[in-house]
Structures are given as C-alpha cells and as structure tokens.
Write an enzyme that holds these catalytic residues in place. Structure first.
Site, short mmCIF file in Angstrom:
data_model
loop_
_atom_site.label_atom_id
_atom_site.label_comp_id
_atom_site.label_asym_id
_atom_site.label_seq_id
_atom_site.Cartn_x
_atom_site.Cartn_y
_atom_site.Cartn_z
N GLY A 1 -17.88 21.97 13.27
CA GLY A 1 -17.58 20.82 14.10
C GLY A 1 -16.73 21.23 15.29
O GLY A 1 -16.33 22.39 15.41
N CYS A 2 -16.46 20.27 16.15
CA CYS A 2 -15.72 20.56 17.38
C CYS A 2 -14.24 20.85 17.10
O CYS A 2 -13.72 21.92 17.46
CB CYS A 2 -15.87 19.42 18.36
SG CYS A 2 -15.57 17.79 17.65
N TYR A 3 -13.59 19.93 16.39
CA TYR A 3 -12.17 20.16 16.08
C TYR A 3 -12.01 21.41 15.23
O TYR A 3 -11.04 22.15 15.36
CB TYR A 3 -11.61 18.96 15.32
CG TYR A 3 -11.49 17.69 16.09
CD1 TYR A 3 -10.66 17.59 17.21
CD2 TYR A 3 -12.20 16.55 15.71
CE1 TYR A 3 -10.54 16.39 17.91
CE2 TYR A 3 -12.07 15.35 16.40
CZ TYR A 3 -11.25 15.28 17.50
OH TYR A 3 -11.13 14.09 18.19
N THR A 4 -12.99 21.60 14.36
CA THR A 4 -12.91 22.71 13.40
C THR A 4 -13.24 24.05 14.04
O THR A 4 -13.17 25.08 13.39
CB THR A 4 -13.85 22.43 12.22
OG1 THR A 4 -15.13 22.05 12.75
CG2 THR A 4 -13.31 21.29 11.39
N THR A 5 -13.63 24.03 15.30
CA THR A 5 -13.73 25.27 16.07
C THR A 5 -12.41 25.50 16.82
O THR A 5 -11.86 26.59 16.81
CB THR A 5 -14.89 25.17 17.08
OG1 THR A 5 -16.12 25.08 16.36
CG2 THR A 5 -14.93 26.39 17.99
#
Lengths: 348, 348, 348, 348
Positions: free
Chosen positions: A151-155
């Site tokens: 995911g975006c935050y998780t990148t």
C-alpha cells in the site's frame, strides 16, 4: 522488437491506480499495454472515462477473462477481497499476477481476518505470494509470478524507518507514524468528504489508530528489524491530489547521532535509484516527487528529547501504487528495474 | 453609549494578524477601533492594502505614537523584538497593552535568549506581564494591563494535551506534537516557498524540532502539570489559508481509558464557550473552525500501543492570534469574555 | 549515437519556462541538454534551485557565453528585451537560437515600440526571425536558425479561432478572447498577488484590454485570415499552477452552422498530433492537457445570438512555452516534430 | 424584544444555500431562526450535517409543515420545481415566502416551459410574485409576501451591465457574459466532476450558451433597458469554494467614454450599500467579497475595439443566494435593508 515486449494487462483500469498503471505502461520500453478491463465501463474507451488520455490511450475496456487470456502479466487494481480468485485464474493460466490490493499482503491469516474480515481462500497460493517492496525484498521478487504490491502508507513509512531500526539506532517501542495523504488515495468513488467544497481548505485525520495499513507496516518493520514491532499510525487527508508525507518518530538509542543515522541510511540505500536521501538541512516535500517513482527522505534529530524524526515523501499513485507495481514487474521479468520508471517529477 | 466603548488601537495593522484584529474589533459591541498604525503603509487606508475591507474599515494608518495616545488598549502585531519598547510606552501612558508577538511570552530570560537571541530590556515589565491563554490562566488575566498573547501552535497544543496531563492520565515523557498550519501563519511577507506555484499541491515540514514555539508550549504544559515537560514539536505547512491541526501523541498511564480521558476533558472545559469537545467518533477538522474563535478537540486512544492521540483544530488567525487577543481584552476590561467573538464558522 | 545528438542549451534555466525546457530536453531522444545558464544562480546546480530535479538534472548553471559556445541550439527564457543581443551572438557563432521571450515575435517595429517600449536593435536580424507557431507556419520554420516562440495566450487564442476565420465562417469584427491562466504564467519572481494566501480562493482579471499579447494574437489572426483583425483580450489569473483556458467569442456569418465549423476545424487540424478537436458535447478543460504539449479544442454555437464559442486549453508551460520551443527545434533540425513531446497528460 | 423578532424558517436547510441562510439568520438582530426542515436529514441536527455549526446552530430538522406552521417567513432552498406547492401553502397560511429556487423567477410561462420543462401551476400566484433584486426592484419588493430570489449569475451580470444599458452608453446587441463560479454553486450533491481530484487544478466551461440563467438575466436587462435583450452567457467552474466573477462585454455606443460610464454607474448605485464601485485601476476579485453580501464592480474600456468590459464579483452563496434572500426579507418586513447583512469579508 514489438513481439518481444511483455504483454501487460490491467484489471480495474478505470480506478485511479489502474488508470495510472495504464499511463505508465504506455511509456514502458519493454512492455505493451495489451488489454484492460473495467466492470463499470466495459465496452467504453479508457479515454472516454479520462479525456486526458485521448489519443494517448484509447483502449477499450474488456472483461477480466479477455485480459487474463491475452496478457503475460496481469495487474489487478481492485477493491480488497476481489483479487484472490483472479490470482488463482492467473496461476492456472500460467500468467504473472501483480496485485495492487491487500489480499496477499499480510502473511498471517489471523491478522488478515482481524483487519479485513476476510479469509485466505487458497493457503498454497498465499505461500507463493511475495511482498513487493523492492528496496527491501528485491531478491525474493525476482522471477516471481505472484506479487503483492504494498500500500501507499506501507511503502512510505518502512522506507523512512527501517534503516534506523535495522542499525539498532532507534527504539522499536513507541514509534509514531503521522502520515498525510493526497486525495487520490481515497479513490475515484465520490463521497461527501471528498466533495470539493467539503475538502478544500480543510484538513483532518481519519481512521485514527485504526487504519488497515497498520499491521502491514508493522509486518515489514518487524521482518526487517527482527523484533515484533507495534506502532501508532494516524493518517490525515491533505487537500492536494497526490503525495504522501510520512513524519515518523522513534526514540533514539542512547548515544545515537545524526551522523550515524545518515551513514546507516546512506549505506542501506546506496545504489537505490528510487530513494533520494536529501542533504542535511533539506526536508522531504511531496511536491518534489509528484508523478515520479521517487521516495524522498530527510533525517532529523531532536536532541532535546532524543528523538529521530524521519520524513519520507512519495507519490501515492506512483511509488505508492502503480509505479512500484511496474518496478515489481521489471524485477519479475528480469528487466532493468527502472525501465519505464525514470519519470521526471515536474518542479511546479 | 459610543463614549463608553473601549478605544482600541492596532500597531502593525497591515500584517495578517493586525488586519484580522481590525476586522474583529470592527464587529465588537463594546470596543471601537480608533486608530491603527503601519510603518510600511503610513498614510494609506487599510482598505487600500486589503480591498476586501473597502467600506467596512477605511481607517488611515498613522504612527505608533498616535495609536498609543488616542487609545485605551493597544494591540501590537509586530515582528518579535519590537514590542518591549512599545510596552514600556504604554505603561508610562497608562494604556493597556496586548502583545501578539513573543517578547513577553517566556518567563525565563535564558530560554528567551536561547530561542530568540534577545534580552529582557526591563525585567520589571516582564514580571508584570501575564500569559494570555484564558482557558488556563483566566483569573490572572482579569484586569491586567500587560498581556502576552500566545502563539498559534502554543494555543492548539496545550489545549489538546493539558487535561490529560493535569489528570495524570498521560506520561509527561515522550510527547509528540505533529502540527500542520495554514499559510497565513507565515505572514504577509512574500517568500519563495509561499509563492503560489511552489506551495500549491505541496506539503512539507519545516524547522523540524527547532521551532521557537517549542519552549512556549513546554512552559504552559509544565505550569499546568507541575512537572518539567519537554516534547518533540514538528510543524508542517498546509496548502490552505487558515487553520492549525495539532495531532498530539502521549503515552497513556497504565489503565487509563478513553472514558476517563473524556471525563477529564469534559470537566476541564466545562463552560468554556470556545472549546468544543467533539462527540466520540468525530475528528477535529480545521474547516469547521475557520473564521471563528473555536478550538475543536477530539480524543482517540490507540489501545494496541497505549497511546493517547489528542487532535485539536483552531483558526491560527483567530483563536491562534487576533481572536484570543480580543478575548484577553474582554477579560482585562471586565467585559463578557465572548463579546465580539461569537463568530459563526462557515461550513464551506 | 550520443555524439549525433543535438547539443541543446538553455539561457535563463532557473525561471519557470527555462526549468520546464530542461525537464523536457532531458527526455528528448535526439537532443542532449548540454549547458545551462542563470544570472541569479550561477555556479549552483539546477537541482539546488528545484529539488524535484535531484538525480534527474543536476547540471550546474554557467554563463551565457559557455552555453553559446558549447551548444548547437540555444533556447532563451529571459525577460523581454534581453534576447536581441544574445540572438546576434548566436548568429555570429553560427548557432541556432530559439527565443521564448517577445523580442522577435512582432513584425512591426512600431507595434513593438508601442507595447514593449523597445527598439529593433538589428532590423536584419528581425527579418531573419520566423514566428514559431508550427500548426500555422510549419514550412517557414523548417531549417530556420532564429525562431520567435509564441507566448502562451498567443498560442491558445489563434488555435481556437483561426480555422473559423480562414473559412470565412466568423466575423473578423467584435471578437472577444476571455482567457484564464494558471499562476506559473506569472513567473518565479515572488509578488504580493501571487503570495499564496492572497491568490488562493481568489480569482480576478488583470491588464484588462491592455495585455502585451494582444497585438501578437492580432498579428497571427490577421496573417491567417488576410484581414486586419483587432480583438478584445482579457486575461484572468486562476488559482491553479498550470494551464490556459481561452474562451473565444466571434459572431457567426449568416447561415454558418456548427457542422460547417467542425468540418473546417477537422480539415485544418487533420494530422496535427498536438491539436485534439474534442467530440461534440465535450468541453476543453485545462486538467486534461497538464504536463503535455496538447491543445484541446471544443466548438460551441449559440444559435440564439449567432455566436461561435471556441474553447481551447493548453498547458501554458508546455504548448504555451517550453514544449512548443522544442517542437520548433525539432522542425528547425529536421527531427520528428513530436520527438520528446509525446508527453502523456496525467488524469489527476 | 425577543417576541418582536420575525420568526424565520428554512425549508431545505441542509443544502448549501439553506445552510448559509441559517448561518446568516442566526446573526440577524431582527429575526430568529425558528424552524428548519430537510427531507434527507429529518430528525437530525443541522450541526450533525455541518459540524462547523456545533454550538452555533443545533436546531433539529423538522418537516416542511412544521416550518410553515411556526414561522412568519419561510425561505425555500429546494431543487427547481418543488416551490410552487409550498408557496401556495404559505399563501393559504398567510405566511411570507421567499423562494431561492427558479419557480417564480420567470414572468413568461413559455420561457419557463422552454428552459425548465415545467408549468405555472397557479398563474395567480405567479402574478403575485415579485422578482427580488433589490438594487433594481426595491419598491416592488417592499411589503410583498411572495418573492422570487434571483440566481447567482443572474445577480452578478445585471448588476455589471444594467447602468450602461439604462444610460444608453452600450449596445444592446452582441453582449457576452463570461462567468466563473466557485464550486458551492453546484450544490452539496456529490458528482464525479466535483470530486476533489477531478476538479482541483482544473478549469472548464459548462452548459456553454445553454444555461438556465440565460433567460433570467435577459429578462432583468430587458426590463431595465426597455429593449428585448439576448446575450451569450458561458459559465465556468472555478476550483474555489465561493464567488462568481462575471466578465461582461458590450460594444460601446459611438463616443461613449469611461468617464461617462463611471458617472452612470456612480449615480445608479449611489447609496447602494452592497454595491462597491471600485476606483479606477482596480479590478473586481472574488476574494474581496467572500462571506459578504457585497457586489464589487470595476469598469474598463477597450478603446481599440470600442468595448466596455464590466467586471462584477459576488459571493454566490451570499449576494448570489442567502444574503440577498435576507435582504429581501428585510425589505418585505420593513426592516433596515442591511440588517444582519453587514458581513465583513475577510482579507484572507
């Protein structure tokens, strides 16, 4: 040459992540966007849904089946829960599958059940899946055929914190990730809180300490640090289209210095084209990475409280979704990892 | 009645805080905006600088001296360092002085010297000064004639954290204040990073763990909690005109619950017109307080990590500057504390 | 291959148009950005001025002389009046010169004198100059070495109106061009009215019926229609970074129909890659051309009043400046006209 | 005093115009917001729909019937077509009715039928209705009980053009009204084109020469000029919340001068509190009228083409809707016309 190109397909092409994938794939030297699908817009051109694409990508939306049949690699940009069956079809058909949804991101089914209220339909399939954050798991990704795109935050958050934790310079307890995302992260579906007059000139947090990306970033940081990490994650919605700024806080281990931190990050990201460790004095800004696959990173130390402040900026649609998915395709198919991804961020 | 009104003057009327003061004072039932001054625009109408004010406030900018001479209360919205001399003049002239700058906010001259590189020109004067955060120091403010109006961040953060610390529900160590401010907080002076094309669609942090408001919020929280508090404060610049959202993190004391926290905040702010403690499930949003003197407050608990997340939203120009200054004037002159400040925030 | 590439240089590289030129040239397959200059930032990297360019374009700003010496083609993005001397130097040095300023756009020195208060320093040089609007003057541009790149408004308005006038379907009298531009059109220099809080949520007209682009668009339309055209041009400033929307009004000749108009535009722009004539029912929108060299065009007829409403949208920085300049370079050097310019506009 | 206040009610209180009416009425010295209704939110507090209103307006949404029963004046902010029946009920109940919709704006049923595909259910009722543009029809409005409140564009355009036409200084043929509106004009209902990421950084025209406000502004200008006027009206959607800028073009009569025009406008609007004729050199800007009932007006002459450019700016939600409705109430009930409407526009 044309026939040597990878035939790429996008399922869910009319959502934001899908549309961005199409845009990036159209400029990829080693791949050809061959087929796209959309449940809502089947039979319509992508450029009818997004007039910006007129004359650049006028492909017609077909069925999922058509995409699986005609392509070598299938990207799925679907709502959570809809990818498992498609992944199985791709495996049966011997096609590579890159999932931009969450179905294959979490290794622990209990955690998946807790946060997504879903099941692992085929545990064998989940064991085959690899987590596609290239800067950390590059070797596992090479040649794989089932990739869970982060995911975006998780990148953004693991890229900001991992080197400090891996180097033992920061405490694994009491980590805070205060993140701010552009609106495209909320998707194309209209909602009252993304209605222009009700978001413009506003700013708020949402899903405070309750966002589904929490266990995913904990999984990555735990794997990399070798300890079980739990952190506090609070996302906010920014009145901008693109970008995530992650302001991450961790207590420094006694004696840890900014110089040590910078050295740890420098060596960790040495040779990583897509990670730009900013010079001292600079602060990461989402405007500098828009429309690119870069992750800008700045490091700061609060000596008064012994706290590391690591700030990362990515384009949530590119490094946070479509760009990273193509980066994973490049790794899976043995292409130059940056092929089609040397996207030059505009300055304004 | 007219002659009974307080004669109010604004020094530095053409800056953003000064202009906002003029706007609010023009609608005050018990005060009359009598004279204004501006070094840059002396001799010009305020409405020539701000055409929005045409026919609503066409006062001509005069000299500081004229303002001091003709007014009962002088508000100063000046760059830091320029208020001490003016304060002395007002005292000599027997006029009330409300300073929107930082000169009188810090009690400890060493701290002032460290963060502002300045001196206390007249220590006696500093001893007379009272810190104007009415919700916490109301009784000290009543009837005073020298009031240091708090900064914007230093209003938002203590309002969010104080009740938890006073009630002993949160740890005084390891506090993080991640704040996001609208651009008016940077003032009227043009700079490259507030040039429209270089801020629009951007978002970044600045003065990371190095902002001058840090010791001021620590001073307030230390006074209220009775312990020496040091926290990590990181401000960010939002692409909106107004508003501050403060997302504050503190470790909960063992066993502390959301119910206890809500009760502590409810009783602490019981009867406070300008503090709106939001119902559970709501999150504070800057768009709901714009152009008003409200501070919206929402409380959240991350039970997985034992962390309190307290979110406050204010209009940096109103509760964070001009509105609070008028609230202090009301207290100093014995008027209804909310006089002229029942500003109805627009929904869009 | 590398040595076969055109060596391109940019004088005034740190302004918006210059920086955009650098970004586009870095992605050009047939050209190499070889040298750049800046008076304000000599000796600094372009990526120090624009951190977005970090790792993508880290060239150091040199002197004008160095650029002229080492490059085959020199692009100038300078304030009006500074290009004539540079053009002469380039001619002497046998280098191609493409001017993004206004010095060579107007053919009539009297008109130039009236609107720019300047002189033609070398009339012979002006006679050699060709006006670089490829869709209208392609053949004159091929192989040329001194090209005057049109302004942004002066690209959008003629593209919207010319075919109707050429086909005799619209009256040459009483034309109105109501244009709206993004803020980058105002340049990088900070001003009060481009200070974020004073532009955001605002919208106004400027230089009403007095903008210097007026005679330039009249010159183009007069040349194309064969009659002396004077029009009313009113520019407005939009609170967006990029894009110009030109809403153009012309009285229809008796009997002229939308079908005739669409046919005239279709045949006029047949084969023009960068002009996208939208299907009936669509309206041009700046968001669909951002970061691309496209000009979107929509035609509308008000039958109640017999008026043509032609709406064009361009990115003022690309088709309105840097992109068109590269298009002119491609023509001048015999490259594919679209080389390096098939920029895919993002949908969001 | 309380019992002397006008009891005001709002039907359709949760739409944008309705919510703005509630905000304004809550600050009105001579009226009391007594009851509100909403079909979608019946039983809920207005402040649950708009958290900005918390503690300022916590009225519960009731039924239309309740509003009609308990109030002296009923404001309707309903979709077109739903007001006629309500107007009849109000007449029967002897209550004043002010309609913010279009049902009673057009005098000619054929025109209404053509543009709204509707009928006049009760012709007698329509004959009783007065058109509520106070600056032009003040005397007809006084004491009336059925008032059709003008639309937003139809307030901005006639205010900009009428004096020139009344004075015979401009041609009644070939008028163009190029208008730009903030997004609140599109209402609260979510749509794809008002979804934040698809409007932000965009700008386009809509309903080109086909907007329903066209016959309404023609009706007003024809009444005032005594000639049958048809004009070309093109609305655009601005990426801002509030404000309409109307850039109006009319050919000048031979010999007409700016001085004559300014004199005509000055005398026409002499004593009109809500019309601010700007000094020469200034241009109307929507940011200067936001949240106020002002209409800013600037006049410009293009001597090269003999064209008047009249620019007006209003807040579409205030002078363009709710504010003007309250102005009409004040006239109808014999209050000071500006009561509750001296709203001070913020400068930022």
């Amino acid at each position: 040459m044309e026939n040597k190109k990878i035939k790429a397909g996008v399922v869910g092409a009319t959502g934001y992540a899908g549309a961005e994938l199409c845009r990036i794939l159209c400029g990829h030297p080693g791949a050809e966007l061959t087929a796209i699908s959309s449940v809502s817009f089947e039979g319509q051109k992508l450029s009818d849904v997004y007039p910006a694409y007129f004359k650049m990508c006028d492909l017609v939306c077909e069925t999922q089946e058509a995409v699986v049949e005609r392509c070598d690699v299938i990207f799925a940009a679907l709502p959570h829960g809809l990818s498992q069956e498609l992944a199985a079809q791709c495996q049966t058909a011997g096609k590579a599958f890159i999932d931009l949804g969450a179905d294959f991101r979490l290794e622990d089914e209990d955690v998946y059940r807790e946060w997504y209220a879903g099941e692992f339909l085929d545990k064998g399939l989940h064991q085959k899946a690899v987590y596609g954050l290239p800067e950390f798991f590059r070797e596992q990704i090479r040649g794989k055929r089932l990739i869970a795109n982060p995911g975006c935050y998780t990148t953004a958050v693991p890229l900001a914190l991992a080197p400090a934790l891996e180097a033992g310079l920061a405490d694994t307890q009491g980590i805070v990730a205060d993140c701010k995302s552009g609106v495209t992260g909320a998707g194309r579906k209209t909602t009252q809180n993304t209605h222009y007059p009700e978001l413009n000139e506003g700013f708020t947090a949402y899903k405070v300490a309750a966002h589904r990306h929490t266990p995913e970033m904990e999984q990555t940081l735990s794997r990399l640090s070798g300890t079980d990490i739990r952190l506090t994650f609070v996302p906010h919605l920014l009145p901008v289209n693109r970008g995530i700024l992650a302001t991450c806080y961790a207590r420094l281990k006694p004696g840890a210095t900014l110089a040590q931190l910078r050295e740890a990050y420098r060596s960790r990201y040495d040779g990583e084209f897509f990670v730009r460790l900013l010079p001292e004095g600079r602060v990461a800004d989402i405007r500098n990475v828009r429309y690119s696959n870069f992750c800008d990173l700045s490091l700061h130390v609060d000596e008064r409280t012994g706290t590391l402040v690591a700030v990362s900026a990515i384009d949530n649609m590119v490094k946070g979704a479509a760009g990273q998915a193509v980066q994973n395709m490049n790794l899976a198919f043995g292409l130059d990892e940056a092929a089609g991804l040397k996207l030059f961020p505009p300055a304004f």
